[in-house]
Design an enzyme around this catalytic site. Structure first.
Site, PDB file in Angstrom:
ATOM      1  N   ARG A 113     -15.638  79.996  28.324  1.00  0.00           N
ATOM      2  CA  ARG A 113     -15.190  79.777  26.944  1.00  0.00           C
ATOM      3  C   ARG A 113     -14.800  81.093  26.275  1.00  0.00           C
ATOM      4  NH1 ARG A 113     -15.643  74.593  26.428  1.00  0.00           N
ATOM      5  NH2 ARG A 113     -17.376  73.546  27.481  1.00  0.00           N
TER       6      ARG A 113
ATOM      7  N   GLU B 185      -4.127  91.220  25.001  1.00  0.00           N
ATOM      8  CA  GLU B 185      -5.143  92.206  24.605  1.00  0.00           C
ATOM      9  C   GLU B 185      -6.047  92.600  25.763  1.00  0.00           C
ATOM     10  OE1 GLU B 185      -7.103  90.437  21.262  1.00  0.00           O
ATOM     11  OE2 GLU B 185      -5.449  90.903  19.892  1.00  0.00           O
TER      12      GLU B 185
ATOM     13  N   HIS C 125      -4.973  86.055  32.661  1.00  0.00           N
ATOM     14  CA  HIS C 125      -5.776  84.907  32.243  1.00  0.00           C
ATOM     15  C   HIS C 125      -4.899  83.860  31.583  1.00  0.00           C
ATOM     16  CE1 HIS C 125      -5.736  87.816  28.909  1.00  0.00           C
ATOM     17  NE2 HIS C 125      -5.718  86.761  28.102  1.00  0.00           N
TER      18      HIS C 125
ATOM     19  N   HIS D 269      -5.010  80.748  28.848  1.00  0.00           N
ATOM     20  CA  HIS D 269      -5.747  80.110  27.768  1.00  0.00           C
ATOM     21  C   HIS D 269      -5.520  78.609  27.887  1.00  0.00           C
ATOM     22  CE1 HIS D 269      -6.215  83.804  25.137  1.00  0.00           C
ATOM     23  NE2 HIS D 269      -5.174  84.185  25.867  1.00  0.00           N
TER      24      HIS D 269
HETATM   25  P1  5GP Z   1      -5.182  87.869  25.196  1.00  0.00           P
HETATM   26  O1  5GP Z   1      -4.934  88.270  23.765  1.00  0.00           O
HETATM   27  O2  5GP Z   1      -5.294  89.081  26.089  1.00  0.00           O
HETATM   28  O3  5GP Z   1      -4.239  86.834  25.711  1.00  0.00           O
HETATM   29  O4  5GP Z   1      -6.582  87.116  25.187  1.00  0.00           O
HETATM   30  C1  5GP Z   1      -7.811  87.751  25.353  1.00  0.00           C
HETATM   31  C2  5GP Z   1      -8.866  86.752  24.918  1.00  0.00           C
HETATM   32  O5  5GP Z   1     -10.123  87.217  25.372  1.00  0.00           O
HETATM   33  C3  5GP Z   1      -8.980  86.569  23.402  1.00  0.00           C
HETATM   34  O6  5GP Z   1      -8.737  85.202  23.078  1.00  0.00           O
HETATM   35  C4  5GP Z   1     -10.414  87.001  23.084  1.00  0.00           C
HETATM   36  O7  5GP Z   1     -11.031  86.199  22.098  1.00  0.00           O
HETATM   37  C5  5GP Z   1     -11.099  86.851  24.426  1.00  0.00           C
HETATM   38  N1  5GP Z   1     -12.219  87.740  24.623  1.00  0.00           N
HETATM   39  C6  5GP Z   1     -12.278  89.080  24.316  1.00  0.00           C
HETATM   40  N2  5GP Z   1     -13.467  89.583  24.659  1.00  0.00           N
HETATM   41  C7  5GP Z   1     -14.195  88.563  25.206  1.00  0.00           C
HETATM   42  C8  5GP Z   1     -15.518  88.471  25.765  1.00  0.00           C
HETATM   43  O8  5GP Z   1     -16.274  89.448  25.835  1.00  0.00           O
HETATM   44  N3  5GP Z   1     -15.907  87.247  26.209  1.00  0.00           N
HETATM   45  C9  5GP Z   1     -15.097  86.147  26.150  1.00  0.00           C
HETATM   46  N4  5GP Z   1     -15.594  84.997  26.607  1.00  0.00           N
HETATM   47  N5  5GP Z   1     -13.839  86.197  25.649  1.00  0.00           N
HETATM   48  C10 5GP Z   1     -13.400  87.393  25.176  1.00  0.00           C
END
Ligand code: 5GP
Ligand code: ZN
Length: 116
Positions: free
Chosen positions: A30, A96, A101, A103
């Site tokens: 999650r 980020e 990954h 979503h």
């Molecule tokens: P991006 O912006 O790279 O597509 O998504 C990174 C996602 O990782 C974000 O939705 C953020 O909330 C999630 N995220 C960041 N740090 C952590 C963490 O320590 N644990 C979990 N479960 N999710 C994280």
């Protein structure tokens, strides 16, 4: 494993996560800051910076990520009403965490694809 990579550290068990599914090659857990009623991240256990790099290097592993995402959508009860699968990639994509990954978002209407 990349020492400084957050998601590699989750795979290694060094940072806790709420895991919803694990396979030999993938992990689903999650999101810590959910953007919908259901928000699960699906990653390859092996480190690749983003989905483009992953898919070029190992298309079968990219397929594993999609397969796990589909099973998660089913087990989270998202198939009937639908869901959204997003791979943010690079600067313009708003990525980020630089470990590929997906979503998996759903459980409520998600609105337009892009805020304008
Ligand atoms: P991006 O912006 O790279 O597509 O998504 C990174 C996602 O990782 C974000 O939705 C953020 O909330 C999630 N995220 C960041 N740090 C952590 C963490 O320590 N644990 C979990 N479960 N999710 C994280
Ligand atoms: Zn990593």
């Amino acid at each position: 494993m990349e020492i400084d990579c957050l998601f590699c550290r989750i795979v290694a068990g060094q940072i806790p996560a709420t895991v919803v599914r694990e396979t030999d090659t993938t992990l689903a857990f999650r999101d810590i800051n959910p953007q919908a009623a259901v928000h699960v991240l699906v990653i390859p256990k092996e480190h690749y910076a983003d989905v483009a790099t992953l898919t070029q290097a190992d298309p079968a592993l990219a397929g594993d990520v999609l397969g796990t995402a589909a099973v998660v959508a089913e087990t989270e009860g998202l198939l009937a009403d639908g869901f959204r699968l997003i791979f943010n990639t690079g600067q313009f994509g708003g990525q980020e965490v630089f470990h590929a990954h997906a979503h998996v978002l759903g459980g409520e209407p998600l609105g337009p694809m892009r805020a304008r």
